[in-house]
Write a protein that holds these residues in place. Sequence first.
Motif: not given
Length: 392
Positions: A110, A194, A196-197, A200, A249
Amino acid sequence: MLNITPSKSPLPVLFSLSTSYAVKGSVFMVCDSISYDENLIVLQAFNRAGGKAGNKSAEAALTANVAAIVFGDGSNSRLYPLTKRRSEAALPIAGNYRLIDAVVSNCINSNIKKIYALTQFNSASLNSHLSRAYSSAGIRHEALVDVIAAYQGPEGKGWFQGTADAIRRCLWVLEEYPIVDFLVLPGYHLYKMDFQELLEVHYNNKADITVAVLSKTRNDDRELGTFQLNSENQVIAFKDNPENRVYAHKFSGYWEDMRSIEAYYQANMESTKNTKKAYSSLYDKDSPLYTLPRHLPPTQITDAAITDSVIGDGCFLNSGRAEEDVHIPIGIGEGSQIRKAIIDKNVKIGKNVKILNKENIQECNNEAKGYIITGGIVVILKGAIIPDGSIL
């Protein structure tokens, strides 16, 4: 209103250093003051100048000011005797790896380049593995993982008093880099995510805290708590209403928190099958699983039948049969039979030994003779010697 199941030992938690937090239960947050009121832990966030990355769509911008904090151990392990001389995060998985490799690999894949591992209980093996596997010599010019073992200093003479206290006492290290957001991770869970998700979601919602949660329950989730979310995935209730902007998330992939010997055994067995129910990074070239190269010779197989198995480096299989097996270098004598067992490192099993648990014993503590049975699974202790002709 939507109910979401989190782990009792939480999945990843991401938070920004910008405000105060009052949270009940297990807390993983940076703080410069801490007080206790029964089960209530109040944390004052450590403030630092600077803002989040400007271009959230670029990987470098997303992770530029992010560091991961990985907790490698706990004193209340449910995986004894495998954790008799090592922490949970140092346990072998799938022949060649350690559990913590999955978490560190998630960070590497990541693009998170700064990782702190905070260790304390039974940490010698874990510290050694992390220092050698992710040193500057093996990965890049600068060490990828900084290991911070429990220590005594002018401000604290004893052990870390939990995860929040561990972070508080290590603030002097965390201040060395311009980090704004921290990703806090248990080091003994097996999953691929991930981050990164997650980042975000955190940035888009301008959240103070973002928690990864399971979006579906399992049969063994009775011990887990429940987040209540609104239509925007904001946490509106978890025991008490949160005082900050806490978002969730949702994660629906494979995840195992190794809450029992049976769960650990099953995760290893699932690694022999490349299915959706198994941990997939073993065979994912785009998100590889990193570990310490051991420089062992390739496994030698002679006159052996092997089905649904993972064979580690440095093994010699002669005139045998392996089915649904994860094999690491140990000594097993001729004519021996093993079924539904965990054989720890440096074990010597004599000839014509039968480890079959034919009587289907569920619980048995015979540690003095080198083994126990838990959940019907035979566990041979590290370094044990099982004499010729033994029947377990």
